[in-house]
Scaffold this motif. Structure first.
Motif, short mmCIF file in Angstrom:
data_model
loop_
_atom_site.label_atom_id
_atom_site.label_comp_id
_atom_site.label_asym_id
_atom_site.label_seq_id
_atom_site.Cartn_x
_atom_site.Cartn_y
_atom_site.Cartn_z
N CYS A 90 24.55 -19.21 -27.90
CA CYS A 90 23.35 -19.40 -28.72
C CYS A 90 22.41 -18.23 -28.48
CB CYS A 90 22.66 -20.71 -28.35
SG CYS A 90 21.13 -21.00 -29.28
N TYR A 91 22.00 -17.60 -29.57
CA TYR A 91 21.11 -16.44 -29.49
C TYR A 91 19.76 -16.80 -28.89
CZ TYR A 91 18.34 -12.44 -31.03
OH TYR A 91 17.50 -11.35 -31.08
N LEU A 92 19.36 -18.05 -29.02
CA LEU A 92 18.02 -18.44 -28.60
C LEU A 92 17.95 -19.07 -27.22
CD1 LEU A 92 17.12 -19.63 -32.12
CD2 LEU A 92 16.13 -17.67 -30.95
N ARG A 120 24.16 -13.67 -35.80
CA ARG A 120 23.78 -14.47 -34.62
C ARG A 120 24.15 -15.93 -34.89
NH1 ARG A 120 22.40 -10.26 -31.18
NH2 ARG A 120 20.83 -8.96 -32.16
N THR A 180 23.42 -20.09 -33.44
CA THR A 180 22.57 -20.96 -32.66
C THR A 180 23.29 -22.28 -32.43
OG1 THR A 180 20.39 -22.00 -32.50
CG2 THR A 180 21.32 -21.81 -34.68
N CYS A 181 22.96 -22.91 -31.33
CA CYS A 181 23.54 -24.22 -31.04
C CYS A 181 22.88 -25.26 -31.95
CB CYS A 181 23.35 -24.57 -29.56
SG CYS A 181 21.61 -24.84 -29.07
N CYS A 216 16.31 -24.91 -31.18
CA CYS A 216 16.93 -23.63 -31.55
C CYS A 216 17.07 -23.49 -33.07
CB CYS A 216 18.28 -23.49 -30.86
SG CYS A 216 18.14 -23.27 -29.06
N ALA A 270 15.31 -20.49 -35.12
CA ALA A 270 16.11 -19.61 -35.97
C ALA A 270 15.58 -19.60 -37.40
CB ALA A 270 17.58 -20.03 -35.95
#
Length: 103
Positions: free
Chosen positions: A40-42, A63, A65-66, A71, A75
């Motif tokens: 996850c990017y965040l 990217r 994200t979960c 998140c 995003a």
């Protein structure tokens, strides 16, 4: 198959599992997603096909994200800000509009 949903200024594209596999394959990340090797990017959490929440482009990179609500929200806000910045790029009224659009 996918659906488009607008939440305020944020546009979300919802896809079913079959379409998701095709999208991940086109992006070249299906094998990593299937093996749970994405991150996850965040928040940094491991992301697989089962907990994939979103896919977006940031800084020229794809990217993921979960599926955490926090998140997903972050995003969506990030991509909305990027869209607004691109929209205002080169606009002669940028200074006036920036405050109105809360960048």
């Amino acid at each position: 198959m996918f659906k488009v949903k607008h939440v305020g200024e944020i546009t979300l594209y919802v896809v079913d599992d079959e379409a998701l596999v095709g999208i991940l394959e086109k992006l070249g990340i299906y094998q990593d997603a299937d093996a749970g090797k994405l991150q996850c990017y965040l928040c940094g959490r491991a992301v697989s096909v089962q907990n994939l929440g979103g896919i977006f482009k940031h800084e020229g990179q794809v990217r993921v994200t979960c599926n955490s609500i926090k998140c997903l929200y972050e995003a969506a806000v990030l991509t909305a800000r990027q869209f607004k910045a691109r929209l205002l790029q080169g606009c002669p009224y940028r200074d006036d509009l920036t405050g109105m659009l809360s960048l």
